[in-house]
Write an enzyme that holds these catalytic residues in place. Structure first.
Site, mmCIF file in Angstrom:
data_model
loop_
_atom_site.group_PDB
_atom_site.id
_atom_site.type_symbol
_atom_site.label_atom_id
_atom_site.label_comp_id
_atom_site.label_asym_id
_atom_site.label_seq_id
_atom_site.Cartn_x
_atom_site.Cartn_y
_atom_site.Cartn_z
ATOM 1 N N PHE A 33 41.937 69.455 -52.405
ATOM 2 C CA PHE A 33 42.174 70.048 -51.079
ATOM 3 C C PHE A 33 43.462 69.502 -50.447
ATOM 4 O O PHE A 33 44.440 70.241 -50.270
ATOM 5 C CB PHE A 33 40.932 69.789 -50.211
ATOM 6 N N ASN A 54 41.594 65.742 -62.763
ATOM 7 C CA ASN A 54 40.563 65.972 -63.782
ATOM 8 C C ASN A 54 39.785 67.264 -63.512
ATOM 9 O O ASN A 54 38.860 67.598 -64.242
ATOM 10 C CB ASN A 54 39.591 64.780 -63.859
ATOM 11 N N LEU A 83 46.269 56.269 -68.857
ATOM 12 C CA LEU A 83 47.068 57.438 -68.475
ATOM 13 C C LEU A 83 47.673 58.089 -69.715
ATOM 14 O O LEU A 83 48.070 57.400 -70.661
ATOM 15 C CB LEU A 83 48.162 57.020 -67.496
ATOM 16 N N LEU A 100 45.446 60.493 -54.578
ATOM 17 C CA LEU A 100 44.446 61.244 -53.808
ATOM 18 C C LEU A 100 43.265 61.626 -54.692
ATOM 19 O O LEU A 100 42.493 62.520 -54.366
ATOM 20 C CB LEU A 100 45.058 62.521 -53.210
ATOM 21 N N THR A 119 36.525 55.660 -60.397
ATOM 22 C CA THR A 119 37.746 56.370 -59.990
ATOM 23 C C THR A 119 38.492 55.545 -58.950
ATOM 24 O O THR A 119 39.720 55.400 -59.011
ATOM 25 C CB THR A 119 37.374 57.755 -59.402
ATOM 26 N N TYR A 172 31.347 55.268 -52.735
ATOM 27 C CA TYR A 172 32.626 55.720 -52.158
ATOM 28 C C TYR A 172 33.177 54.680 -51.180
ATOM 29 O O TYR A 172 34.316 54.234 -51.319
ATOM 30 C CB TYR A 172 32.402 57.064 -51.468
ATOM 31 N N LYS A 176 36.310 52.476 -52.177
ATOM 32 C CA LYS A 176 37.596 52.535 -51.474
ATOM 33 C C LYS A 176 37.972 51.170 -50.892
ATOM 34 O O LYS A 176 39.154 50.816 -50.831
ATOM 35 C CB LYS A 176 37.547 53.595 -50.369
ATOM 36 N N THR A 202 39.277 65.636 -42.441
ATOM 37 C CA THR A 202 40.392 66.576 -42.497
ATOM 38 C C THR A 202 39.849 67.930 -42.959
ATOM 39 O O THR A 202 38.910 67.984 -43.757
ATOM 40 C CB THR A 202 41.462 66.034 -43.461
ATOM 41 N N ARG A 213 30.833 69.822 -47.007
ATOM 42 C CA ARG A 213 31.181 69.170 -45.743
ATOM 43 C C ARG A 213 30.945 70.102 -44.560
ATOM 44 O O ARG A 213 30.787 71.305 -44.709
ATOM 45 C CB ARG A 213 32.627 68.685 -45.784
HETATM 46 N N1 UDP Z 1 26.806 67.884 -41.354
HETATM 47 C C1 UDP Z 1 26.023 68.888 -40.779
HETATM 48 N N2 UDP Z 1 25.839 70.042 -41.478
HETATM 49 C C2 UDP Z 1 26.379 70.267 -42.708
HETATM 50 C C3 UDP Z 1 27.185 69.243 -43.284
HETATM 51 C C4 UDP Z 1 27.369 68.069 -42.574
HETATM 52 O O1 UDP Z 1 25.505 68.745 -39.662
HETATM 53 O O2 UDP Z 1 26.173 71.349 -43.264
HETATM 54 C C5 UDP Z 1 27.044 66.650 -40.579
HETATM 55 C C6 UDP Z 1 26.899 65.352 -41.371
HETATM 56 O O3 UDP Z 1 25.557 64.880 -41.321
HETATM 57 C C7 UDP Z 1 27.854 64.440 -40.647
HETATM 58 C C8 UDP Z 1 28.950 65.376 -40.141
HETATM 59 O O4 UDP Z 1 28.402 66.679 -40.173
HETATM 60 O O5 UDP Z 1 27.228 63.835 -39.522
HETATM 61 C C9 UDP Z 1 30.197 65.333 -41.020
HETATM 62 O O6 UDP Z 1 29.776 65.476 -42.348
HETATM 63 P P1 UDP Z 1 30.800 65.658 -43.552
HETATM 64 O O7 UDP Z 1 29.989 65.681 -44.803
HETATM 65 O O8 UDP Z 1 31.696 66.802 -43.279
HETATM 66 O O9 UDP Z 1 31.736 64.369 -43.520
HETATM 67 P P2 UDP Z 1 31.456 62.799 -43.420
HETATM 68 O O10 UDP Z 1 29.995 62.536 -43.153
HETATM 69 O O11 UDP Z 1 31.910 62.248 -44.717
HETATM 70 O O12 UDP Z 1 32.289 62.410 -42.260
#
Ligand code: UDP
Length: 347
Positions: A33, A54, A83, A100, A119, A172, A176, A202, A213
């Protein structure tokens, strides 16, 4: 199993790049992305880009937008493995290395947690060793997840975080954190010039529709007439940065002459609840939706917002794209991507 992921000879294109002795910018994760937007921006600035990916979570169509460019070359490889020679044979020409490469969405990085950790750690080490051999500058994309479920709000870079090293996000978060540790050790030992960006949430075109997400889920569900999934009561917060702003920040950081020993937050300091995000999306898509409440995932941070004072002071950077404008562009792109007939007015 890691070896199987990278079986066969690396696939390379645009082999005429071998003949020209231009400096190369290597982008690991360049088909993903943010990586695909970064590659496009670097090409636009006249750079010669070697993209390593990958294809674990990348969209192949991200690559199709780039692969006809004469200064772009794609190599299918996994950075957890040694590599490929298509990279190492040109070590001397590599002047910048952006890392990234890592699944970044919770369902995706949790699908193969061991690979996620490797990774971050082995992959970053491989790219740091390459940078050392090349005399190249190295940029690690770290994450706001290093702060865990933060007790300090907003999060400043000197906050050390509240992370659960035994939880499902640890592969993760801790991966990181370890990647940062090894990057800063290379910097301290003057083995490589290092930059570390801590990227906050982002969004934008080229996200995978099945990424899992919140932005991609809510937009794709609403466009498809499905119930939108809200985890918990939707009062948890995130701060959403449009992808072009993020790419601008990454390049500024890479090209800055700041000392290699401080990480820099990159993200949008405007904080929204998940419910507010949903409302903003529904205002754009203008349709009724059913809401499906699901349990809050384990270790889901309650609040997240970057303090970007350091990026403002050292890089002259701050996000420029208002949420509604970025969401408009993202909704229009997803409508086309998932084949929904939609008229969205771009603001
Ligand atoms: N979330 C949500 N519905 C979804 C996916 C995520 O309510 O369909 C919530 C999730 O529980 C979190 C927030 O949105 O509190 C951001 O989630 P995301 O997976 O985008 O990123 P991250 O948790 O890694 O910040």
């Amino acid at each position: 199993e890691a070896k199987a992921r990278n079986s066969g000879a690396p696939k390379t294109r645009n082999e005429n790049m071998y003949r020209r002795e231009q400096p190369l910018t290597l982008v690991a994760g360049g088909a993903g992305f943010i990586g695909s937007h970064l590659c496009a921006e670097l090409l636009g600035r006249g750079k010669h880009v070697l993209c390593l990916d990958n294809l674990q979570t990348a969209r192949p169509s991200n690559l199709r937008l780039l692969e006809d460019h004469p200064n772009f070359e794609f190599i299918e490889a996994d950075i957890v493995n040694p590599l490929p020679s298509a990279v190492t044979s040109r070590t001397a020409r590599i002047e910048r290395v952006y890392n990234l490469a890592c699944a970044a969405s919770p369902p995706q990085y949790q699908a193969d947690p061991e690979h996620t950790m490797l990774t971050c750690v082995v992959g970053t080490d491989n790219l740091l060793r390459l940078s050392e051999a090349a005399g190249a500058r190295f940029l690690l994309t770290s994450t706001s997840e290093v702060y865990g479920d933060p007790e300090m709000h907003p999060q400043r870079e000197d906050y050390r975080g509240f992370v659960n090293c035994t939880g499902p996000r640890a592969c993760y978060d801790e991966g990181k954190r370890a990647a940062e540790a090894i990057a800063f050790d290379f910097a301290r030992m003057r083995r490589a010039e290092v930059r570390v960006a801590r990227i906050f949430n982002t969004y934008g075109p080229h996200m995978h529709p099945d990424d899992g997400r919140v932005v991609s889920n809510l937009i794709c569900q609403a466009l498809s007439g499905l119930p939108v999934t809200i985890y918990g009561d939707g009062s948890q917060t995130r701060s959403f940065c449009y992808v072009s702003d993020m790419v601008d920040g990454l390049i500024r950081l890479m090209e800055s002459d700041i000392s290699g020993l401080e990480p820099i937050n990159l993200g949008n300091p405007e904080e929204r609840t998940v419910r507010e995000l949903l409302d903003a999306i529904l205002t754009i898509l203008d349709r009724p939706v059913a809401i499906e409440h699901r349990p809050l995932p384990t270790d889901d941070p309650r609040r997240r917002r970057p303090d970007i004072g350091r990026a403002q002071a050292l890089l002259g950077w701050q996000p420029r794209t208002p949420l509604v404008e970025g969401l408009n562009l993202t909704c229009a792109w997803f409508a086309e991507e998932i084949g929904v007939q939609e008229t969205i007015t771009i603001l």
